[in-house]
Design a protein around this motif. Structure first.
Motif, PDB file in Angstrom:
ATOM      1  N   SER A   1       0.809  -1.216   0.000  1.00 12.27           N
ATOM      2  CA  SER A   1       0.000   0.000   0.000  1.00 12.27           C
ATOM      3  C   SER A   1       0.843   1.266   0.000  1.00 12.27           C
ATOM      4  O   SER A   1       0.311   2.344  -0.230  1.00 12.27           O
ATOM      5  N   TYR A   2       2.135   1.114   0.278  1.00  9.70           N
ATOM      6  CA  TYR A   2       3.070   2.244   0.356  1.00  9.70           C
ATOM      7  C   TYR A   2       2.713   3.212   1.489  1.00  9.70           C
ATOM      8  O   TYR A   2       3.142   4.352   1.501  1.00  9.70           O
ATOM      9  N   GLU A   3       1.927   2.735   2.450  1.00  6.26           N
ATOM     10  CA  GLU A   3       1.541   3.560   3.597  1.00  6.26           C
ATOM     11  C   GLU A   3       2.707   3.673   4.575  1.00  6.26           C
ATOM     12  O   GLU A   3       3.378   2.680   4.875  1.00  6.26           O
ATOM     13  N   LEU A   4       2.947   4.877   5.075  1.00  4.33           N
ATOM     14  CA  LEU A   4       3.996   5.093   6.071  1.00  4.33           C
ATOM     15  C   LEU A   4       3.485   4.640   7.430  1.00  4.33           C
ATOM     16  O   LEU A   4       2.520   5.199   7.966  1.00  4.33           O
ATOM     17  N   LEU A   5       4.117   3.607   8.004  1.00  5.39           N
ATOM     18  CA  LEU A   5       3.690   3.049   9.277  1.00  5.39           C
ATOM     19  C   LEU A   5       4.414   3.692  10.459  1.00  5.39           C
ATOM     20  O   LEU A   5       3.895   3.688  11.569  1.00  5.39           O
ATOM     21  N   PHE A   6       5.594   4.201  10.213  1.00  8.77           N
ATOM     22  CA  PHE A   6       6.369   4.821  11.294  1.00  8.77           C
ATOM     23  C   PHE A   6       7.327   5.830  10.664  1.00  8.77           C
ATOM     24  O   PHE A   6       7.837   5.627   9.557  1.00  8.77           O
ATOM     25  N   ALA A   7       7.565   6.927  11.403  1.00  9.75           N
ATOM     26  CA  ALA A   7       8.539   7.937  10.969  1.00  9.75           C
ATOM     27  C   ALA A   7       9.139   8.576  12.212  1.00  9.75           C
ATOM     28  O   ALA A   7       8.408   8.960  13.133  1.00  9.75           O
ATOM     29  N   ASN A   8      10.466   8.661  12.267  1.00 11.25           N
ATOM     30  CA  ASN A   8      11.099   9.268  13.435  1.00 11.25           C
ATOM     31  C   ASN A   8      11.066  10.786  13.342  1.00 11.25           C
ATOM     32  O   ASN A   8      10.563  11.360  12.372  1.00 11.25           O
ATOM     33  N   LYS A   9      11.618  11.439  14.373  1.00 10.99           N
ATOM     34  CA  LYS A   9      11.547  12.892  14.464  1.00 10.99           C
ATOM     35  C   LYS A   9      12.223  13.567  13.271  1.00 10.99           C
ATOM     36  O   LYS A   9      11.725  14.559  12.733  1.00 10.99           O
ATOM     37  N   ALA A  10      13.381  13.002  12.847  1.00 11.48           N
ATOM     38  CA  ALA A  10      14.091  13.593  11.717  1.00 11.48           C
ATOM     39  C   ALA A  10      13.256  13.529  10.444  1.00 11.48           C
ATOM     40  O   ALA A  10      13.229  14.474   9.647  1.00 11.48           O
ATOM     41  N   ALA A  11      12.522  12.411  10.256  1.00  5.71           N
ATOM     42  CA  ALA A  11      11.661  12.283   9.079  1.00  5.71           C
ATOM     43  C   ALA A  11      10.490  13.263   9.164  1.00  5.71           C
ATOM     44  O   ALA A  11      10.125  13.907   8.174  1.00  5.71           O
ATOM     45  N   ARG A  12       9.890  13.363  10.383  1.00  6.09           N
ATOM     46  CA  ARG A  12       8.761  14.282  10.552  1.00  6.09           C
ATOM     47  C   ARG A  12       9.207  15.730  10.380  1.00  6.09           C
ATOM     48  O   ARG A  12       8.469  16.558   9.830  1.00  6.09           O
ATOM     49  N   LYS A  13      10.411  16.043  10.853  1.00  3.64           N
ATOM     50  CA  LYS A  13      10.921  17.406  10.705  1.00  3.64           C
ATOM     51  C   LYS A  13      11.164  17.740   9.239  1.00  3.64           C
ATOM     52  O   LYS A  13      10.943  18.877   8.800  1.00  3.64           O
ATOM     53  N   THR A  14      11.620  16.754   8.464  1.00  2.00           N
ATOM     54  CA  THR A  14      11.936  16.994   7.054  1.00  2.00           C
ATOM     55  C   THR A  14      10.692  17.016   6.181  1.00  2.00           C
ATOM     56  O   THR A  14      10.561  17.864   5.284  1.00  2.00           O
ATOM     57  N   TYR A  15       9.733  16.091   6.469  1.00  2.00           N
ATOM     58  CA  TYR A  15       8.610  15.922   5.551  1.00  2.00           C
ATOM     59  C   TYR A  15       7.246  16.294   6.155  1.00  2.00           C
ATOM     60  O   TYR A  15       6.235  16.196   5.482  1.00  2.00           O
ATOM     61  N   GLY A  16       7.223  16.691   7.432  1.00  2.00           N
ATOM     62  CA  GLY A  16       5.954  17.086   8.051  1.00  2.00           C
ATOM     63  C   GLY A  16       5.596  16.206   9.224  1.00  2.00           C
ATOM     64  O   GLY A  16       5.888  15.003   9.252  1.00  2.00           O
TER      65      GLY A  16
END
Length: 881
Positions: free
Chosen positions: A281-296
């Protein structure tokens, strides 16, 4: 609580725990949590694999690096100090470089209570998976070992049935039968139970709740399920209570919650982007702080290709096909440029198992934008450097340790005449370096200081021999090991030729100054020889037996005088020949400075004694010779330097004075100084004293002597300096590197062994010498035939059989070299010896080409002739054998 609800809760807890651990264990880095007292409080499986499972509670620098003191480079220490993220690098003996990043973990008041250390490497995570499996089995065993509390109460709240694991809680159920609930449970727990049980009695339905109590001084948690028991009349007559000890579960939940928060803190402390997505499904299941800071901050649940790359469909470069299927369990590392933010990333992709059992995509994207830009700048810089080197107006070559050429710039190609394709990979020896310098080429990388600067003859493609001044610098690899040499050269052929002319000019000048003294010495020798010869002739014409005996005695004394005068004259000639020799000396030899000083003083004796005394000038010569270690050098060049300094010193004392030559050893240097008591050198000229053409002697001097001397000493790896003052004299001081312990070989006079009588052919165009040799050899019992030139000698050799041939070197029509070659062509076994008055050193190559076996200089002594015949006969015996 119903068993099914408990199961669901346990499963949810386990799923949450497994989810965190799956993410944590999916990281390809080693992670440790270090407390303020430098103890390891938590590690992931990577660290346990590297350092063992017993490191919890241990001092970090002891278990990780084997040191008793805190590492000087420790990033954790800096993080504890300033609360910031720090990074350091450490290499182990296997050559693996670890990047260690420390991040702070703050408590409620903002203080750093622990540090997360991330040790980045690419080690396998098999050990991590095994450790996780063992941990899960251990937790499962604990859950299965739990025991339930079961009891029944009536409407009055009295216990009518009771069961509890005695071994665990040390309780005697019969003692509680018939007693009220307040006797069974603490008051606050009993009050809550009574409230819940009244509700069950009234409603006839089961109810679940959790409660805590202290039993035997221990805090316990229970999951309580109250179920109605109906009587025959259909009313609720009692309540069945099942209490499951969930103390361990509560502790696990608390620990998991702390661990979850800790893991999230760890993931969020990593400054690299980490995310997990579903491969279908290409759904993002987890994202760390650095990913959230970069992409939202709200990217979870969104499509990875839209969020991360800004495209409407799955990326064409997606690596799912590389991490699933047959590559399952393997990491795929790749580099790409993100068009969305123009950043460059080094990605580590891997398939991991999600808590619900599905395989998902895990990726860590390391930002390498700065590194890529630096590499691009480095490439551009290297290109500019290469263009500069290629077009430099100097010879630039690179060689490996064996002298094989690995770089040859354009100027070198033009200078030597070789194209790069013709010479790359070939050895410098035999191409641009003469074969006799092979040992030097191999020594350059071994002794870089010694050969930091050197001058030597080189060869062009068309065979021309040119002089090049080289500056050599070693090349090292990343480990600091020498892998070759870079050499930068400049053509000094013209300078060398000029120096040779300068040397000859200086020699001729010194020889001219010595000519008068030499003539004086020879007149003395000839006077002694002529006087004694006349006295001997007069004595032989005296009549009477008594007078004849007296004349015989005088005759012997006269012969002794003539012999000594002849030897002294021959020694004078030898010194002049040595001084004027023009043959290039290529190799350094060991030189005794004390002996060289004596030779120089003897060579300059006509200048400081005979000539000066004829003009009424007196010089006092002092020798203070203390040097006890030899130097390495070219004797003729160093002798030239000392002669030049002595003559300059004498010129600086026009009315006479004192000349002192001193030698001594200081550490690794042997030193010689030449001091005079003359007029001195003005201060303004002292800095220019070694410049070419600078002279204070007027038109009679070229001003080249000291500049040439400076170049000679510099080529010998030494130093030359001066100390002078007007009216206080001048001292020149020379330092030369020592060559080690000096050994003096004292020649022993050898008495020739009796040899067999030989047939000898003597060839010389001087009748006196020819006849003298004939008489000497005949007195020894040899059979001698003489010839006055090469043609006559060659005819005699063809007509007779000889055991050896003695020939002069310089003869009209045919030289000794030519004659020897012809004789060897007729009979290679016949020994040939050359006797010459030219004072030349034998050239080994010319001797080999012409077949000459031995060499002896004129004038000769009878003992030398005897030894020569013995040596030649031994050569003939070996040849015949």
């Amino acid at each position: 609580m119903k068993p099914s609800q408990t199961k669901r809760l346990e499963r949810a807890i386990k799923e949450e725990r497994d989810k965190l651990k799956a993410i944590f264990e999916g990281i390809g880095d080693g992670i440790s949590v270090i407390t303020r007292d430098r103890k390891v409080s938590y590690t992931n499986s990577i660290m346990r694999k590297l350092f063992g499972s017993g490191i919890i509670g241990q001092i970090c620098h002891w278990v990780y690096y084997g040191t008793k003191e805190t590492c000087t480079w420790c990033p954790a220490a800096k993080t504890f100090e300033d609360g910031k993220i720090h990074t350091a690098e450490m290499s182990n003996p296997d050559g693996i470089t670890w990047e260690i990043t420390s991040s702070p973990m703050f408590d409620e008041d903002g203080s750093v209570y622990s540090v997360v250390e991330i040790t980045r490497d690419m080690s396998s995570r098999k050990k991590t998976e095994k450790a996780l499996s063992q941990s899960e089995q251990h937790l499962q065993a604990i859950l299965q070992a739990m025991q339930d509390l079961i009891f029944v109460v009536d409407r009055q709240g009295k216990c009518i049935s009771f069961f509890w694991g005695k071994e665990k809680y040390d309780t005697n159920p019969p003692e509680l039968i018939g007693k009220g609930i307040d006797k069974l449970l603490p008051k606050n727990v009993a009050d809550l139970f009574r409230e819940k049980s009244d509700w069950v009695f009234q409603n006839g339905q089961a109810i679940d709740y959790e409660n805590s109590l202290t039993w035997g001084g221990k805090p316990l948690w229970f999951s309580m399920t109250l179920s109605p028991i109906f009587g025959r009349d259909g009313a609720v007559s009692a309540v069945l209570t099942t209490g499951r000890d969930i103390t361990y579960r509560k502790r696990i939940e608390d620990a998991l919650d702390a661990e979850r928060r800790q893991f999230l803190s760890i993931f969020d402390s990593i400054d690299e982007i980490i995310y997990v997505s579903d491969p279908h499904s290409y759904e993002l299941l987890f994202a760390n702080k650095a990913a959230r800071k970069t992409y939202g901050a709200d990217i979870r649940g969104k499509k990875c290709y839209r969020t991360l790359h800004g495209v409407k469909r799955p990326c064409e470069f997606c690596t799912n096909s590389r991490i699933f299927g047959e590559n399952l369990g393997k990491s795929y590392i790749w580099v790409f440029r993100n068009e969305k933010n123009n950043g460059y990333y080094r990605c580590i992709d891997r398939a991991i198992r999600w808590p619900d059992g599905r395989l998902v995509r895990y990726e860590m994207a390391i930002d390498i934008t700065e590194r890529v830009e630096a590499e691009r700048a480095l490439i551009e810089s290297e290109q500019k450097y290469r263009e500069l080197v290629e077009h430099a107006n100097s010879i630039i070559i690179k060689m490996d340790l064996k002298g094989n050429i690995i770089f040859f710039n354009e100027y070198a190609q033009k200078f030597f005449g070789f194209k790069a394709s013709e010479i790359m990979g070939k050895n410098v020896v035999g191409t641009i370096v003469p074969s006799e310098l092979k040992d030097m080429i191999l020594d350059i990388p071994k002794y870089p200081t010694k050969y930091q600067v050197n001058e030597n003859v080189n060869i062009t493609k068309d065979g021309r021999r040119v002089w090049v001044s080289w500056a050599n610098k070693p090349i090292f690899n990343a480990k600091g090991e020498s892998i070759g040499t870079i050499a930068i050269g400049h053509d000094i052929t013209d300078r060398k030729q000029m120096e040779e002319r300068f040397l000859q000019t200086e020699k001729l000048k010194a020889l001219g100054e010595m000519a008068g003294g030499v003539a004086h010495d020879f007149n003395n020798f000839l006077a002694a020889i002529l006087g004694r010869a006349q006295l001997m002739k007069l004595a032989l014409t005296t009549h009477g037996e008594k007078d004849r005996r007296l004349s015989t005695k005088n005759l012997l004394q006269g012969l002794d005088v003539i012999e000594r005068a002849s030897s002294d004259a021959a020694e004078t000639v030898r010194r002049i020949q040595e001084f004027t020799r023009t043959k290039a000396e290529k190799k350094f030899v060991q030189i005794d400075l004390n002996q060289m000083v004596k030779e120089v003083l003897e060579l300059t004796r006509p200048r400081w004694k005979d000539e000066s005394e004829s003009r009424g000038i007196r010089f006092r010569i002092k020798e203070e010779l203390k040097a006890n270690r030899p130097v390495e050098g070219i004797p003729s060049e160093l002798r030239e330097v000392l002669i030049n300094l002595v003559i300059n010193a004498l010129d600086a004392m026009p009315s006479g004075g004192e000349l002192t030559i001193r030698t001594e050893t200081h550490g690794p240097f042997s030193c010689v100084s030449v001091a005079d008591t003359g007029i001195g050198i003005p201060r303004e000229l002292q800095r220019q004293i070694f410049d070419p053409f600078l002279t204070t002697k007027g038109p009679k001097s070229s001003g080249l002597g000291l500049s040439v001397s400076y170049g000679i000493i510099e080529r010998h790896g030494g130093e030359i300096s001066l100390l002078s003052g007007e009216g206080r004299g001048t001292t020149f001081h020379i330092k030369l590197p020592t060559a080690g312990e000096f050994r003096v070989d004292i020649p022993q006079e050898k008495v020739p062994k009796e040899t067999e009588k030989a047939n000898i052919l003597v060839i010389d165009d001087e009748p006196e010498i020819r006849n003298s040799l004939c008489e000497i050899l005949s007195l020894e019992g040899h059979r001698v035939m003489v010839a006055k030139n090469g043609k006559e000698g060659l005819s005699a050799f063809r007509a007779n059989e000889f055991d050896m041939v003695l020939t002069d070197l310089g003869m009209p029509g045919m030289s000794g070299w030519q004659l020897a070659k012809k004789i060897k062509s007729l009979n290679p076994r016949t020994p040939v010896a050359i006797i010459t008055g030219w004072g030349l050193e034998p050239d080994p190559q010319q001797m080999k080409e012409t077949g000459v076996d031995l060499f002896i200089a004129k004038p000769f002594r009878i003992g030398e002739i005897r030894k020569l015949v013995t040596d030649v006969m031994q050569l003939g015996s070996r040849a015949r054998a």
